[in-house]
Motif scaffolding. Structure first.
Motif, PDB file in Angstrom:
ATOM      1  N   CYS A 194      89.373  18.198  33.249  1.00 45.26           N
ATOM      2  CA  CYS A 194      87.936  18.180  33.494  1.00 45.26           C
ATOM      3  C   CYS A 194      87.528  19.206  34.550  1.00 45.26           C
ATOM      4  CB  CYS A 194      87.489  16.785  33.946  1.00 45.26           C
ATOM      5  SG  CYS A 194      87.529  15.556  32.624  1.00 45.26           S
ATOM      6  N   LEU A 195      88.466  19.546  35.455  1.00 46.95           N
ATOM      7  CA  LEU A 195      88.157  20.494  36.505  1.00 46.95           C
ATOM      8  C   LEU A 195      88.375  21.936  36.078  1.00 46.95           C
ATOM      9  CD1 LEU A 195      89.658  18.624  39.591  1.00 46.95           C
ATOM     10  CD2 LEU A 195      87.258  18.887  38.981  1.00 46.95           C
ATOM     11  N   ALA A 196      88.784  22.153  34.833  1.00 47.27           N
ATOM     12  CA  ALA A 196      88.928  23.504  34.307  1.00 47.27           C
ATOM     13  C   ALA A 196      87.642  23.914  33.601  1.00 47.27           C
ATOM     14  CB  ALA A 196      90.112  23.577  33.344  1.00 47.27           C
ATOM     15  N   LEU A 197      87.194  25.122  33.856  1.00 46.13           N
ATOM     16  CA  LEU A 197      85.936  25.615  33.310  1.00 46.13           C
ATOM     17  C   LEU A 197      86.180  26.766  32.347  1.00 46.13           C
ATOM     18  CD1 LEU A 197      83.817  25.680  36.597  1.00 46.13           C
ATOM     19  CD2 LEU A 197      83.793  23.927  34.822  1.00 46.13           C
ATOM     20  N   ALA A 198      85.375  26.830  31.303  1.00 43.59           N
ATOM     21  CA  ALA A 198      85.397  27.946  30.358  1.00 43.59           C
ATOM     22  C   ALA A 198      84.294  28.937  30.719  1.00 43.59           C
ATOM     23  CB  ALA A 198      85.206  27.444  28.931  1.00 43.59           C
ATOM     24  N   PRO A 199      84.476  30.229  30.437  1.00 43.84           N
ATOM     25  CA  PRO A 199      83.457  31.212  30.829  1.00 43.84           C
ATOM     26  C   PRO A 199      82.208  31.220  29.967  1.00 43.84           C
ATOM     27  CG  PRO A 199      85.319  32.281  29.746  1.00 43.84           C
ATOM     28  CD  PRO A 199      85.703  30.849  29.941  1.00 43.84           C
ATOM     29  N   TYR A 200      82.275  30.639  28.750  1.00 44.40           N
ATOM     30  CA  TYR A 200      81.137  30.724  27.832  1.00 44.40           C
ATOM     31  C   TYR A 200      80.869  29.386  27.162  1.00 44.40           C
ATOM     32  CZ  TYR A 200      82.649  35.479  28.505  1.00 44.40           C
ATOM     33  OH  TYR A 200      83.057  36.640  29.098  1.00 44.40           O
ATOM     34  N   VAL A 201      79.632  29.243  26.703  1.00 46.11           N
ATOM     35  CA  VAL A 201      79.197  28.055  25.980  1.00 46.11           C
ATOM     36  C   VAL A 201      78.614  28.491  24.639  1.00 46.11           C
ATOM     37  CG1 VAL A 201      77.671  26.039  25.990  1.00 46.11           C
ATOM     38  CG2 VAL A 201      78.669  26.876  28.152  1.00 46.11           C
ATOM     39  N   GLN A 202      78.982  27.811  23.583  1.00 43.91           N
ATOM     40  CA  GLN A 202      78.410  28.115  22.271  1.00 43.91           C
ATOM     41  C   GLN A 202      77.015  27.516  22.159  1.00 43.91           C
ATOM     42  OE1 GLN A 202      81.447  26.378  19.786  1.00 43.91           O
ATOM     43  NE2 GLN A 202      82.469  28.358  19.484  1.00 43.91           N
ATOM     44  N   GLY A 203      76.057  28.326  21.698  1.00 44.17           N
ATOM     45  CA  GLY A 203      74.708  27.845  21.467  1.00 44.17           C
ATOM     46  C   GLY A 203      74.499  27.485  20.005  1.00 44.17           C
ATOM     47  N   GLU A 204      73.307  27.039  19.693  1.00 43.93           N
ATOM     48  CA  GLU A 204      72.965  26.719  18.309  1.00 43.93           C
ATOM     49  C   GLU A 204      72.780  28.000  17.513  1.00 43.93           C
ATOM     50  OE1 GLU A 204      69.484  24.320  18.517  1.00 43.93           O
ATOM     51  OE2 GLU A 204      70.550  22.561  19.296  1.00 43.93           O
ATOM     52  N   LYS A 205      73.303  28.022  16.310  1.00 40.54           N
ATOM     53  CA  LYS A 205      73.256  29.225  15.493  1.00 40.54           C
ATOM     54  C   LYS A 205      71.834  29.507  15.027  1.00 40.54           C
ATOM     55  CE  LYS A 205      76.132  31.475  12.036  1.00 40.54           C
ATOM     56  NZ  LYS A 205      77.299  31.338  11.129  1.00 40.54           N
ATOM     57  N   LEU A 206      71.470  30.781  15.053  1.00 39.01           N
ATOM     58  CA  LEU A 206      70.168  31.226  14.562  1.00 39.01           C
ATOM     59  C   LEU A 206      70.274  31.612  13.084  1.00 39.01           C
ATOM     60  CD1 LEU A 206      69.172  33.620  17.483  1.00 39.01           C
ATOM     61  CD2 LEU A 206      68.292  31.308  17.101  1.00 39.01           C
ATOM     62  N   PRO A 207      69.153  31.627  12.369  1.00 31.03           N
ATOM     63  CA  PRO A 207      69.180  32.148  10.997  1.00 31.03           C
ATOM     64  C   PRO A 207      69.624  33.609  11.012  1.00 31.03           C
ATOM     65  CG  PRO A 207      67.114  31.007  11.437  1.00 31.03           C
ATOM     66  CD  PRO A 207      67.814  31.146  12.761  1.00 31.03           C
ATOM     67  N   GLY A 208      70.458  34.008  10.070  1.00 27.40           N
ATOM     68  CA  GLY A 208      70.947  35.374  10.020  1.00 27.40           C
ATOM     69  C   GLY A 208      69.811  36.374   9.898  1.00 27.40           C
ATOM     70  N   ALA A 209      69.901  37.472  10.643  1.00 27.88           N
ATOM     71  CA  ALA A 209      68.855  38.501  10.616  1.00 27.88           C
ATOM     72  C   ALA A 209      69.391  39.730  11.328  1.00 27.88           C
ATOM     73  CB  ALA A 209      67.586  37.990  11.298  1.00 27.88           C
ATOM     74  N   ASP A 210      68.591  40.786  11.401  1.00 28.09           N
ATOM     75  CA  ASP A 210      69.010  41.965  12.154  1.00 28.09           C
ATOM     76  C   ASP A 210      68.956  41.644  13.644  1.00 28.09           C
ATOM     77  OD1 ASP A 210      66.223  43.113  13.294  1.00 28.09           O
ATOM     78  OD2 ASP A 210      65.945  42.300  11.257  1.00 28.09           O
ATOM     79  N   LEU A 211      69.668  42.444  14.426  1.00 24.74           N
ATOM     80  CA  LEU A 211      69.773  42.161  15.854  1.00 24.74           C
ATOM     81  C   LEU A 211      68.433  42.150  16.585  1.00 24.74           C
ATOM     82  CD1 LEU A 211      73.041  43.952  16.994  1.00 24.74           C
ATOM     83  CD2 LEU A 211      72.575  41.500  16.960  1.00 24.74           C
ATOM     84  N   PRO A 212      67.531  43.092  16.343  1.00 21.71           N
ATOM     85  CA  PRO A 212      66.245  43.029  17.040  1.00 21.71           C
ATOM     86  C   PRO A 212      65.509  41.704  16.800  1.00 21.71           C
ATOM     87  CG  PRO A 212      66.522  45.196  16.082  1.00 21.71           C
ATOM     88  CD  PRO A 212      67.649  44.368  15.568  1.00 21.71           C
ATOM     89  N   THR A 213      65.586  41.196  15.563  1.00 17.19           N
ATOM     90  CA  THR A 213      64.942  39.913  15.261  1.00 17.19           C
ATOM     91  C   THR A 213      65.631  38.778  15.992  1.00 17.19           C
ATOM     92  OG1 THR A 213      64.263  40.718  13.084  1.00 17.19           O
ATOM     93  CG2 THR A 213      64.279  38.337  13.411  1.00 17.19           C
ATOM     94  N   GLN A 214      66.977  38.808  16.017  1.00 12.66           N
ATOM     95  CA  GLN A 214      67.741  37.777  16.735  1.00 12.66           C
ATOM     96  C   GLN A 214      67.380  37.786  18.218  1.00 12.66           C
ATOM     97  OE1 GLN A 214      69.332  35.691  15.061  1.00 12.66           O
ATOM     98  NE2 GLN A 214      70.824  36.511  13.614  1.00 12.66           N
ATOM     99  N   LEU A 215      67.339  38.979  18.799  1.00 18.08           N
ATOM    100  CA  LEU A 215      67.037  39.088  20.222  1.00 18.08           C
ATOM    101  C   LEU A 215      65.622  38.617  20.532  1.00 18.08           C
ATOM    102  CD1 LEU A 215      68.782  42.514  20.865  1.00 18.08           C
ATOM    103  CD2 LEU A 215      69.431  40.329  21.899  1.00 18.08           C
ATOM    104  N   ALA A 216      64.684  38.924  19.659  1.00 16.97           N
ATOM    105  CA  ALA A 216      63.303  38.482  19.863  1.00 16.97           C
ATOM    106  C   ALA A 216      63.219  36.956  19.839  1.00 16.97           C
ATOM    107  CB  ALA A 216      62.399  39.085  18.796  1.00 16.97           C
ATOM    108  N   GLN A 217      63.966  36.322  18.947  1.00 13.37           N
ATOM    109  CA  GLN A 217      63.985  34.858  18.888  1.00 13.37           C
ATOM    110  C   GLN A 217      64.543  34.270  20.184  1.00 13.37           C
ATOM    111  OE1 GLN A 217      65.506  32.989  15.188  1.00 13.37           O
ATOM    112  NE2 GLN A 217      65.489  35.040  14.306  1.00 13.37           N
TER     113      GLN A 217
END
Length: 293
Positions: free
Chosen positions: A17-40
């Motif tokens: 429990c005292l060990a930490l990971a550097p990243y957390v997975q978020g909820e997946k977005l609908p597939g799209a081009d990167l500018p659209t993903q970033l805007a969301q």
């Protein structure tokens, strides 16, 4: 005997429990081009009070990007701490065109970057963590595990650099203003095939931090990130920071290991030239002297 076995199991559980990971997975977005993903992502994060300060689409990593935001309360805590704490100003979120979202684990990165001053910023860090989870979802942690007690003095292995190792210093100028002008000018002109992703400047404390894109097709971040794992997009961009008249960047044997703590030694050997290549590039950005030039 049963009590002993139970005690050992509880002890092992507590250590995990005292060990930490550097990243957390978020909820997946609908597939799209990167500018659209970033805007969301921008809309989701702005709705939770974050300020967008930069987008990063690394050369050589098609279909991958990161978004950098700040939080007012966290910035105020960083100002209170002062000095090298400025490196912790940016909050990084990764995204891929398949909709996969990840974000830096604040508890992990702030313990590493703020070190002995983490408790000063802990309330703001907790707020950041809760609002990132609300905006982006909170899946499992990934990227490796480091005991939280090790993060303030983290190093990959004996003999390798820590956050404050001497070779993190890149250059010294006559004043903070001179250092700031040098870095801004060099990023604007693309010295070393670099560009500015974001900057946070605090003239009162004479500190600043820049997110630096290293775009050279042969020596830039694309070649080594592809070797160690592009799923860690929330580990980019690389930081360069100013404290007073001095310019610093965490040495890559520390910074890459912190962002990819599960790397095997064989993988590190595959990018053995990266630490000095990165240091040379960032020394040029810092206006320092590169040996041999």
């Amino acid at each position: 005997m049963r009590k002993l076995i139970l005690w050992c199991a509880l002890l092992c559980s507590a250590q995990v429990c005292l060990a930490l990971a550097p990243y957390v997975q978020g909820e997946k977005l609908p597939g799209a081009d990167l500018p659209t993903q970033l805007a969301q992502l921008e809309k989701k994060l702005q709705a939770e009070g974050f300020t967008v300060i930069g987008r990063h689409t690394p050369t050589g990593l098609p279909g991958h990007a990161s978004l950098v935001v700040t939080d007012p309360a966290m910035l105020e805590a960083i100002r209170t701490i002062g000095g090298s704490a400025v490196i912790a100003s940016g909050i990084r979120v990764g995204v891929k065109t398949d909709g996969a979202v990840s974000y830096m684990n604040p508890d992990y990165w702030y313990r590493a970057y703020l070190r002995g001053q983490f408790k000063t910023a802990q309330p703001a860090a907790k707020s950041v963590q809760l609002r990132l989870a609300k905006a982006l979802g909170e899946g499992s942690g990934f990227g490796g595990d480091v005991p939280e007690a090790d993060l303030p003095q983290y190093r990959y292995m004996l003999g390798m650099e820590r956050f404050d190792s001497a070779n993190s210093e890149l250059s010294t100028h006559a004043s903070f203003d001179d250092a700031l002008k040098a870095v801004q000018a060099n990023l604007s002109s693309g010295v070393g095939a670099t560009s500015r992703v974001y900057e946070v400047v605090n003239r009162q404390s004479q500190t600043a931090v820049f997110g630096v894109a290293m775009n050279d097709p042969g020596d830039g971040e694309g070649w080594w990130v592809n070797k160690v794992g592009a799923d860690h997009m929330a580990g980019l961009p690389y930081e360069l920071f100013i404290v007073g008249s001095k310019v610093y960047a965490p040495y890559a044997r520390y910074r890459i290991a912190l962002a990819w703590p599960a790397l095997g030694m064989g993988q590190f050997m595959g990018i053995i030239s990266a630490p000095e290549t990165i240091r040379t590039t960032l020394t040029r950005v810092a206006g320092g002297t590169v040996p041999g030039n």
